[in-house]
Design a protein around this motif. Structure first.
Motif, short mmCIF file in Angstrom:
data_model
loop_
_atom_site.label_atom_id
_atom_site.label_comp_id
_atom_site.label_asym_id
_atom_site.label_seq_id
_atom_site.Cartn_x
_atom_site.Cartn_y
_atom_site.Cartn_z
N LYS A 1 47.06 51.94 41.29
CA LYS A 1 47.44 50.97 42.65
C LYS A 1 46.18 49.97 42.77
CE LYS A 1 50.52 53.84 45.17
NZ LYS A 1 50.66 54.54 46.40
N GLU A 2 44.89 50.51 42.35
CA GLU A 2 43.65 49.84 42.68
C GLU A 2 43.70 48.43 41.68
OE1 GLU A 2 39.01 50.08 41.75
OE2 GLU A 2 40.16 51.93 41.92
N ARG A 3 43.22 47.41 42.59
CA ARG A 3 43.29 45.91 41.69
C ARG A 3 41.93 45.47 41.98
NH1 ARG A 3 47.75 43.31 40.26
NH2 ARG A 3 49.89 44.67 40.52
N LEU A 4 41.64 44.28 41.03
CA LEU A 4 40.49 43.70 41.13
C LEU A 4 40.82 42.23 40.95
CD1 LEU A 4 37.33 43.43 41.32
CD2 LEU A 4 36.97 43.68 38.92
N ARG A 5 40.54 41.39 42.00
CA ARG A 5 41.11 39.82 41.96
C ARG A 5 42.45 39.97 41.08
NH1 ARG A 5 35.89 39.84 39.65
NH2 ARG A 5 34.27 39.15 41.33
N GLY A 6 43.19 40.83 41.90
CA GLY A 6 44.77 40.64 41.20
C GLY A 6 45.13 41.31 39.72
#
Length: 380
Positions: free
Chosen positions: A311-316
């Motif tokens: 689920k984790e995202r970085l800048r989308g």
């Protein structure tokens, strides 16, 4: 063999507007491998039991919120190709179409039953997974669910205080327990909520004794038992020690073996291929071939690459876990890693895979050296 010889027009169907509680009761009552979801009479997707393990999903949620896509196959597709798309999509059933119309479904079980006689050519040792995730009897159900999700698997061996095999827990066990618990709550026999369920020890719901097989048993025998007893997999133990976990063989492992082919280039299978972003299947094949090509004595017979999205995202960009597993003439070797985006995750996993190959090569070299030394000593 065409899928027309295996597929069936009989399947479990539910409308997308139905509540999730209806789905739970269907799985509890009929235990299907998956349910076909329709919307306005048209095929919309499938739903499987593993999706019910999402603890934040409430019973009054509509089915359309959990619909997942599954590969569409034609009645005249080849069995080997259908096995490949089922493995790569992570699905247990696939809708079978005749033209644009939904004709029926084909399941993993139906394919395995159809090819059963041909599985005598393989031993369990050739296709089982030896990198096993385990839990202990004191592990909570919540932790078990997280492990199952994280590794994209459906069963975990359970070890006792002495580190020996004492049980096994599956997604079906957890879903079945949750449904029964909710029914008791509705009847007023038991108070509590989902948090209490997640805190229960796995010991209270695990299966024991454990269904096992051995490395030298034929795949046909192992699959026959899975089909007869409705097991999705068997724990692999040494022939003389049924308390030690050597690995796991699942129906998916066997399905994957059906796709092994004799090709001029490396055969690579990718699970959750839809997660590929800036890297292609051909680039993945070339990178793996590049690693294996460095070591002339190691011949890669098959490569399986599995991607899993967190689920984790970085800048989308989602956090992706990648696992690479090679089936070689020297045994199985694997590497895994995480990164934002499939490309990054694959590079991390590939680096770890190459290190593992080097370690394996070092072990082999040490064994050969020891053998040479002993022979020399024997000549003295």
């Amino acid at each position: 063999m065409d899928i027309a010889d295996i597929a069936t027009p009989d399947y479990v169907e539910i409308d997308a507007d139905k509540r999730l509680s209806k789905v739970r009761s269907i799985f509890e009552r009929e235990n299907p491998k998956g349910i076909i979801v329709t919307e306005d009479g048209e095929y919309a997707g499938i739903i499987n039991q593993k999706q019910l393990l999402q603890s934040h999903i409430q019973d009054d949620t509509k089915v359309r919120g959990l619909i997942r896509s599954a590969p569409r196959v034609s009645r005249h597709d080849d069995v080997r190709e259908v096995a490949r798309v089922l493995v790569e999509s992570g699905a247990k059933i696939a809708p079978v179409f005749e033209g644009d119309a939904l004709w029926g479904v084909v399941s993993e079980d139906a394919i395995l039953a159809a090819v059963l006689e041909n599985l005598d050519a393989l031993d369990v040792s050739e296709i089982y997974t030896d990198d096993v995730v385990t839990v202990t009897t004191d592990t909570s159900i919540g932790t078990v669910i997280n492990r199952l999700r994280e590794h994209g698997i459906s069963r975990l061996p359970v070890l006792g205080d002495d580190g020996r095999l004492t049980g096994v827990v599956t997604t079906h066990d957890i879903a079945d327990f949750a449904v029964r618990n909710m029914e008791r709550q509705q009847k007023g026999d038991r108070s509590g909520d989902i948090d209490r369920i997640l805190d229960i020890r796995v010991y209270d719901i695990m299966n024991s004794p454990v269904a096992t097989t051995t490395p030298d048993e034929s795949v046909r025998t192992a699959v026959s038992r899975m089909l007869d007893e409705d097991y999705a997999g068997l724990v692999v133990t040494p022939e003389d020690d049924d308390g030690t976990v050597a690995g796991i063989i699942t129906k998916t492992d066997v399905m994957r073996a059906l796709t092994f082919t004799e090709r001029e280039h490396l055969d690579v299978q990718i699970t959750n291929i839809k997660l590929l972003d800036t890297i292609t299947r051909d680039e993945i094949r070339q990178e793996i071939a590049g690693v294996s090509g460095k070591y002339q004595q190691m011949h890669v017979e098959h490569a399986h690459v599995r991607f899993h999205k967190h689920k984790e995202r970085l800048r989308g960009t989602p956090l992706i876990q990648c696992q690479i597993r090679l089936r070689t003439n020297r045994g199985q070797v694997a590497g895994s890693g995480e990164g934002y985006g499939a490309d990054t995750a694959f590079r991390v996993a590939l680096d770890k895979l190459e290190r593992r190959v080097l370690e394996l090569k070092g072990v082999r070299a040490d064994e050969e050296y020891r053998g040479q030394l002993l022979r020399k000593l024997g000549e003295l």
